[in-house]
Design a protein around this motif. Structure first.
Motif, short mmCIF file in Angstrom:
data_model
loop_
_atom_site.label_atom_id
_atom_site.label_comp_id
_atom_site.label_asym_id
_atom_site.label_seq_id
_atom_site.Cartn_x
_atom_site.Cartn_y
_atom_site.Cartn_z
N VAL A 137 -3.95 -10.74 -10.58
CA VAL A 137 -3.24 -9.77 -11.41
C VAL A 137 -1.75 -10.10 -11.40
CG1 VAL A 137 -4.93 -7.94 -10.99
CG2 VAL A 137 -2.93 -8.13 -9.49
N ALA A 138 -1.01 -9.44 -12.27
CA ALA A 138 0.41 -9.72 -12.41
C ALA A 138 1.25 -9.10 -11.30
CB ALA A 138 0.91 -9.25 -13.77
N HIS A 139 0.83 -7.90 -10.82
CA HIS A 139 1.69 -7.16 -9.90
C HIS A 139 0.88 -6.51 -8.78
CE1 HIS A 139 4.85 -7.44 -12.96
NE2 HIS A 139 3.94 -7.05 -13.84
N ALA A 140 1.45 -6.53 -7.59
CA ALA A 140 0.95 -5.74 -6.46
C ALA A 140 2.14 -4.99 -5.87
CB ALA A 140 0.31 -6.63 -5.40
N VAL A 141 1.91 -3.75 -5.47
CA VAL A 141 2.94 -2.94 -4.82
C VAL A 141 2.35 -2.43 -3.52
CG1 VAL A 141 4.44 -0.92 -4.99
CG2 VAL A 141 3.89 -2.24 -7.06
N VAL A 142 2.97 -2.79 -2.39
CA VAL A 142 2.44 -2.36 -1.10
C VAL A 142 3.08 -1.04 -0.69
CG1 VAL A 142 1.88 -4.69 -0.33
CG2 VAL A 142 4.12 -3.74 0.22
N VAL A 143 2.28 -0.19 -0.08
CA VAL A 143 2.71 1.15 0.33
C VAL A 143 2.13 1.46 1.71
CG1 VAL A 143 3.03 2.05 -2.00
CG2 VAL A 143 0.77 2.16 -0.95
N SER A 144 2.31 2.69 2.16
CA SER A 144 2.00 3.03 3.55
C SER A 144 0.56 3.43 3.80
CB SER A 144 2.93 4.16 4.01
OG SER A 144 2.83 5.27 3.14
N SER A 145 -0.26 3.65 2.76
CA SER A 145 -1.66 4.02 2.95
C SER A 145 -2.40 3.93 1.62
CB SER A 145 -1.79 5.45 3.51
OG SER A 145 -1.44 6.41 2.52
N GLY A 146 -3.73 4.00 1.68
CA GLY A 146 -4.51 4.05 0.46
C GLY A 146 -4.25 5.33 -0.33
N THR A 147 -4.09 6.44 0.38
CA THR A 147 -3.76 7.71 -0.29
C THR A 147 -2.42 7.61 -1.00
OG1 THR A 147 -4.94 8.85 1.50
CG2 THR A 147 -3.58 10.20 0.05
N THR A 183 7.13 0.83 -7.67
CA THR A 183 8.08 0.27 -6.70
C THR A 183 9.25 1.22 -6.49
OG1 THR A 183 7.47 -2.00 -7.30
CG2 THR A 183 9.61 -1.68 -6.24
N ALA A 184 9.73 1.82 -7.56
CA ALA A 184 10.84 2.78 -7.45
C ALA A 184 10.41 4.02 -6.68
CB ALA A 184 11.34 3.15 -8.84
N PHE A 185 9.25 4.56 -7.02
CA PHE A 185 8.78 5.81 -6.40
C PHE A 185 8.56 5.65 -4.90
CE2 PHE A 185 5.23 8.68 -5.18
CZ PHE A 185 5.83 9.90 -5.44
N GLN A 186 8.02 4.51 -4.47
CA GLN A 186 7.68 4.37 -3.05
C GLN A 186 8.90 4.14 -2.16
OE1 GLN A 186 7.47 1.08 -1.12
NE2 GLN A 186 8.80 0.30 -2.74
N SER A 187 10.07 4.08 -2.76
CA SER A 187 11.28 3.90 -1.96
C SER A 187 12.41 4.78 -2.48
CB SER A 187 11.70 2.42 -1.98
OG SER A 187 12.74 2.19 -1.05
N HIS A 188 12.09 6.07 -2.71
CA HIS A 188 13.08 7.07 -3.11
C HIS A 188 13.85 6.69 -4.37
CE1 HIS A 188 12.45 9.60 0.36
NE2 HIS A 188 12.62 8.57 1.18
N ARG A 236 7.12 3.27 1.93
CA ARG A 236 7.30 1.85 2.24
C ARG A 236 6.34 1.40 3.36
NH1 ARG A 236 12.72 3.70 1.57
NH2 ARG A 236 12.84 4.12 3.82
N LEU A 237 5.85 0.18 3.23
CA LEU A 237 5.04 -0.42 4.29
C LEU A 237 5.97 -1.11 5.27
CD1 LEU A 237 2.14 -1.03 5.31
CD2 LEU A 237 2.29 -3.19 4.04
N ALA A 238 5.86 -0.75 6.55
CA ALA A 238 6.72 -1.33 7.59
C ALA A 238 6.52 -2.84 7.66
CB ALA A 238 6.42 -0.69 8.94
N GLU A 239 7.60 -3.56 7.91
CA GLU A 239 7.56 -5.02 7.94
C GLU A 239 6.54 -5.58 8.95
OE1 GLU A 239 9.88 -7.83 6.21
OE2 GLU A 239 8.75 -6.35 5.07
N PRO A 240 6.43 -5.04 10.18
CA PRO A 240 5.39 -5.59 11.08
C PRO A 240 3.98 -5.42 10.53
CG PRO A 240 7.00 -4.32 12.33
CD PRO A 240 7.28 -4.06 10.87
N LEU A 241 3.72 -4.29 9.84
CA LEU A 241 2.40 -4.08 9.25
C LEU A 241 2.18 -5.03 8.07
CD1 LEU A 241 2.06 -0.19 9.34
CD2 LEU A 241 1.22 -1.87 10.98
N ALA A 242 3.21 -5.28 7.29
CA ALA A 242 3.08 -6.24 6.19
C ALA A 242 2.77 -7.63 6.73
CB ALA A 242 4.37 -6.26 5.37
N ALA A 243 3.39 -7.99 7.85
CA ALA A 243 3.11 -9.30 8.46
C ALA A 243 1.66 -9.38 8.93
CB ALA A 243 4.06 -9.54 9.63
N LEU A 244 1.16 -8.32 9.55
CA LEU A 244 -0.24 -8.30 10.00
C LEU A 244 -1.19 -8.37 8.80
CD1 LEU A 244 -0.08 -5.57 12.79
CD2 LEU A 244 -0.35 -8.04 13.10
#
Length: 359
Positions: free
Chosen positions: A39-49, A196-201, A220-228
């Protein structure tokens, strides 16, 4: 995809954490997720919800709007719709066990309906073509809850890439995991920018809407979790193959037990093996599922109290309509998340056979 060294990657992340705007791992993860899913775009966030909530808001769905979703769903899907200030409208299951009855869905479309939100429980989706056709004919967004469907396909297409947006969880136990987290996929650049705008105020502006011109939230997804998650994603294909094999093997190990019928994939479906699924044709199936949970067989009904959403205590303030087929389907469902360990598969199969036979 090369598998990153997890310890070296985490050391790099920790070293960069004093950077107040560091987003290296999250950005890399988004690029890799988009490429993996085509797909063209992915946006990572803090949970599936959070992914579901963000997708709805990014499409402008909110106060006064209605969203159709199956009554046979987990409560987290309902929560995302309510968090968007929209009203969830529950659709009954089909007469032959389909997750969502098309005739009931069509009868519940009103001028306020904005989206239909199918939920791919256990990595299965039913007749998604017919649902997509209904959504298109009524000019509704199709937003997929694919939180249990990483790698599942429908007529060759990955679930979560068929609708306007697809939403996934990165919680532990998922086929791509970082312990907690989520992401959404889309080919719609405007939806991706607004998400992307909504998930970071709204600090990262969407086109035509300056930074901080709207209220957002911190998803926002925390950087250590993004690395994992990047490490997990690199091993996804192998893990998917193992999970599919394990699900099939568990069903084979349980075999023919009176009162227990495997729920097989429908035409065009290629599930990911997230859960082995059966329909229970015995008295007091919910109590049987609780008994299985007591002896160590984790399952959706007995362990997590899955029930039709209109019967969930938290949904009472929504004044939902009755969906009797969904209630029956939930009560009779045995959904067992599948482990990779072959010894554990044999233990689970033995427990299921023993308890079902004794019931």
């Amino acid at each position: 995809m090369n598998t990153p060294d997890p310890m070296a990657l985490l050391e790099r992340v920790v070293a960069r954490m004093p950077d107040p705007v560091g987003r290296e791992q999250a950005s890399l993860l988004e690029t890799e997720l988009a490429a993996t899913h085509g797909v063209a775009h992915a946006v990572v966030v803090s949970s599936g919800t959070a992914a579901l909530h963000t997708a709805l808001v990014a499409r402008g769905i909110g106060e006064g709007d209605e969203v159709l979703l199956p009554a046979l769903t987990v409560i987290m899907t309902v929560a995302a719709v309510v968090q968007a200030r929209a009203h969830p409208v529950f659709v009954d299951a089909g007469p032959d066990g389909e997750p969502l009855d098309l005739a009931d869905a069509a009868s519940k479309i009103t001028p306020r309906t904005r989206a239909v939100l199918p939920v791919h429980l256990g990595g299965q989706c039913g007749d998604l073509d017919a649902l997509a056709e209904l959504a298109a004919s009524a000019q509704l967004d199709l937003i997929e809850d694919a939180c249990q469907a990483h790698g599942s396909r429908y007529h060759g297409r990955l679930l979560g890439t068929i609708g306007r947006a697809g939403c996934f969880s990165l919680k532990d136990g998922k086929l791509i995991s970082s312990g907690e987290g989520g992401y959404l996929l889309t080919d719609d650049p405007d939806l991706a920018a607004r998400a992307t705008a909504f998930q970071s105020h709204w600090q990262i502006p969407a086109a035509g809407e300056p930074a901080l011109s709207r209220l957002g939230t911190n998803y926002r997804l925390a950087e250590p979790l993004a690395a994992l998650a990047r490490v997990s994603l690199a091993g996804f294909d192998e893990r998917l193959a193992r999970r599919r094999h394990a699900a099939s093997r568990l069903i084979d190990l349980v075999g023919d037990v009176p009162g227990l019928i495997p729920i097989l994939a429908t035409s065009g479906e290629q599930p990911n093996g997230y859960s082995a699924l059966w329909r229970i044709l015995l008295p007091e199936p919910r109590r049987l599922c609780r008994r299985l949970a007591e002896v160590g067989v984790i399952n959706s009904v007995g362990t997590f109290d899955l029930r039709a959403a209109h019967l969930h205590p938290a949904c009472r303030p929504l004044h939902p309509a009755s969906c009797p087929r969904a209630a029956h389907a939930a009560d009779c469902l045995l959904a067992v998340p599948v482990p990779d360990d072959d010894t554990r598969l044999t233990e689970i199969a033995t427990l299921i056979r023993t308890e079902i036979s004794a019931w």
